[in-house]
Design a protein around this motif. Structure first.
Motif, PDB file in Angstrom:
ATOM      1  N   GLY A  48      22.074  35.614  -9.749  1.00 38.24           N
ATOM      2  CA  GLY A  48      23.058  36.675  -9.917  1.00 38.24           C
ATOM      3  C   GLY A  48      24.298  36.221 -10.660  1.00 38.24           C
ATOM      4  N   LEU A  49      24.788  35.023 -10.337  1.00 37.81           N
ATOM      5  CA  LEU A  49      25.966  34.514 -11.038  1.00 37.81           C
ATOM      6  C   LEU A  49      25.671  34.269 -12.515  1.00 37.81           C
ATOM      7  N   GLU A  50      24.483  33.727 -12.807  1.00 33.89           N
ATOM      8  CA  GLU A  50      24.075  33.555 -14.211  1.00 33.89           C
ATOM      9  C   GLU A  50      24.025  34.909 -14.909  1.00 33.89           C
ATOM     10  N   ALA A  51      23.462  35.908 -14.241  1.00 33.24           N
ATOM     11  CA  ALA A  51      23.350  37.245 -14.837  1.00 33.24           C
ATOM     12  C   ALA A  51      24.734  37.852 -15.081  1.00 33.24           C
ATOM     13  N   VAL A  52      25.662  37.662 -14.148  1.00 29.82           N
ATOM     14  CA  VAL A  52      27.028  38.165 -14.344  1.00 29.82           C
ATOM     15  C   VAL A  52      27.633  37.528 -15.590  1.00 29.82           C
ATOM     16  N   ASP A  53      27.467  36.207 -15.753  1.00 28.12           N
ATOM     17  CA  ASP A  53      27.990  35.528 -16.943  1.00 28.12           C
ATOM     18  C   ASP A  53      27.363  36.094 -18.213  1.00 28.12           C
ATOM     19  N   ILE A 130      19.718  46.877 -18.860  1.00 25.83           N
ATOM     20  CA  ILE A 130      20.519  45.723 -19.270  1.00 25.83           C
ATOM     21  C   ILE A 130      20.506  44.665 -18.174  1.00 25.83           C
ATOM     22  N   LEU A 131      20.591  45.085 -16.914  1.00 27.76           N
ATOM     23  CA  LEU A 131      20.539  44.147 -15.791  1.00 27.76           C
ATOM     24  C   LEU A 131      19.194  43.442 -15.746  1.00 27.76           C
ATOM     25  N   ARG A 132      18.128  44.192 -15.958  1.00 26.59           N
ATOM     26  CA  ARG A 132      16.782  43.606 -15.951  1.00 26.59           C
ATOM     27  C   ARG A 132      16.682  42.482 -16.974  1.00 26.59           C
ATOM     28  N   ALA A 133      17.180  42.716 -18.180  1.00 26.11           N
ATOM     29  CA  ALA A 133      17.142  41.707 -19.244  1.00 26.11           C
ATOM     30  C   ALA A 133      17.995  40.491 -18.870  1.00 26.11           C
ATOM     31  N   ALA A 134      19.182  40.730 -18.301  1.00 29.26           N
ATOM     32  CA  ALA A 134      20.069  39.632 -17.918  1.00 29.26           C
ATOM     33  C   ALA A 134      19.462  38.799 -16.790  1.00 29.26           C
ATOM     34  N   LEU A 135      18.809  39.440 -15.831  1.00 28.29           N
ATOM     35  CA  LEU A 135      18.162  38.697 -14.746  1.00 28.29           C
ATOM     36  C   LEU A 135      17.008  37.851 -15.271  1.00 28.29           C
ATOM     37  N   GLY A 136      16.268  38.390 -16.234  1.00 31.58           N
ATOM     38  CA  GLY A 136      15.183  37.619 -16.850  1.00 31.58           C
ATOM     39  C   GLY A 136      15.714  36.406 -17.588  1.00 31.58           C
ATOM     40  N   GLU A 137      16.770  36.600 -18.364  1.00 32.24           N
ATOM     41  CA  GLU A 137      17.379  35.484 -19.091  1.00 32.24           C
ATOM     42  C   GLU A 137      17.932  34.451 -18.115  1.00 32.24           C
ATOM     43  N   ALA A 138      18.568  34.919 -17.049  1.00 28.86           N
ATOM     44  CA  ALA A 138      19.115  34.012 -16.040  1.00 28.86           C
ATOM     45  C   ALA A 138      18.008  33.181 -15.395  1.00 28.86           C
ATOM     46  N   ALA A 139      16.888  33.803 -15.077  1.00 31.50           N
ATOM     47  CA  ALA A 139      15.765  33.077 -14.465  1.00 31.50           C
ATOM     48  C   ALA A 139      15.245  32.000 -15.416  1.00 31.50           C
ATOM     49  N   ARG A 140      15.165  32.335 -16.699  1.00 31.60           N
ATOM     50  CA  ARG A 140      14.689  31.343 -17.677  1.00 31.60           C
ATOM     51  C   ARG A 140      15.678  30.182 -17.811  1.00 31.60           C
ATOM     52  N   LEU A 141      16.977  30.470 -17.822  1.00 29.88           N
ATOM     53  CA  LEU A 141      17.989  29.407 -17.908  1.00 29.88           C
ATOM     54  C   LEU A 141      17.922  28.493 -16.693  1.00 29.88           C
ATOM     55  N   ILE A 142      17.785  29.071 -15.520  1.00 31.85           N
ATOM     56  CA  ILE A 142      17.706  28.283 -14.283  1.00 31.85           C
ATOM     57  C   ILE A 142      16.455  27.418 -14.295  1.00 31.85           C
ATOM     58  N   GLU A 143      15.335  27.969 -14.704  1.00 35.60           N
ATOM     59  CA  GLU A 143      14.081  27.204 -14.766  1.00 35.60           C
ATOM     60  C   GLU A 143      14.212  26.050 -15.752  1.00 35.60           C
TER      61      GLU A 143
END
Length: 149
Positions: A48-53, A130-143
């Motif tokens: 969530g924090l990654e997605a907010v950023d 937009i949230l869906r896309a940000a959560l996907g990007e955040a998951a990839r960054l974390i991985e």
């Protein structure tokens, strides 16, 4: 804490519903009001924090009010009512509030929570696509970060 994906909603023809690649909708262009029927997308705090950023770096006011719990386990994004019916993002849940239990004012809406990004008159509900896309990007960054260790 276990976070499960929401149910796999389908249309009457059996086709899965999805928020992927949908354009912003008219209900996202009006600020939510106190006691408004909104939905809440809940995700693990790190994602969530990654997605907010990600959302805050994007163009315009892409992120609306965001809740966090005092245990720092989850973040909740306020999204337009009706989002829960088609929410299908793994690792997250979307809950309908029907205007009950979630008020969009500066006071924390639920005991044991507080606003990370508080609502005010200028804030909009976060667009689910937009949230869906940000959560996907955040998951990839974390991985990617976790795989570099």
């Amino acid at each position: 804490m276990e976070i499960r994906q929401s149910a796999d909603p389908r249309t009457s023809s059996g086709t899965p519903l999805s928020t992927y690649a949908h354009a912003p909708t008219p209900e996202c262009s009006e600020p939510p009001c106190t006691g408004a029927a909104v939905d809440l997308v809940t995700v693990p705090t790190r994602q969530g924090l990654e997605a907010v950023d990600i959302l805050r770096r994007g163009a315009g006011d892409a992120v609306g009010p965001v809740l966090h719990d005092d245990g720092c386990d989850t973040l909740g994004f306020v999204v337009p009512a009706g989002t829960a019916a088609a929410w299908d993002v793994p690792g997250s849940t979307c809950t309908e509030t029907d205007g009950r239990g979630l008020t969009l004012n500066p006071d924390p809406p639920v005991e044991g929570s507080d606003w990370l990004l508080p609502p005010d008159e200028a804030d909009l509900a976060t667009d689910p696509a937009i949230l869906r896309a940000a959560l996907g990007e955040a998951a990839r960054l974390i991985e990617a970060a976790d795989n570099c260790r």
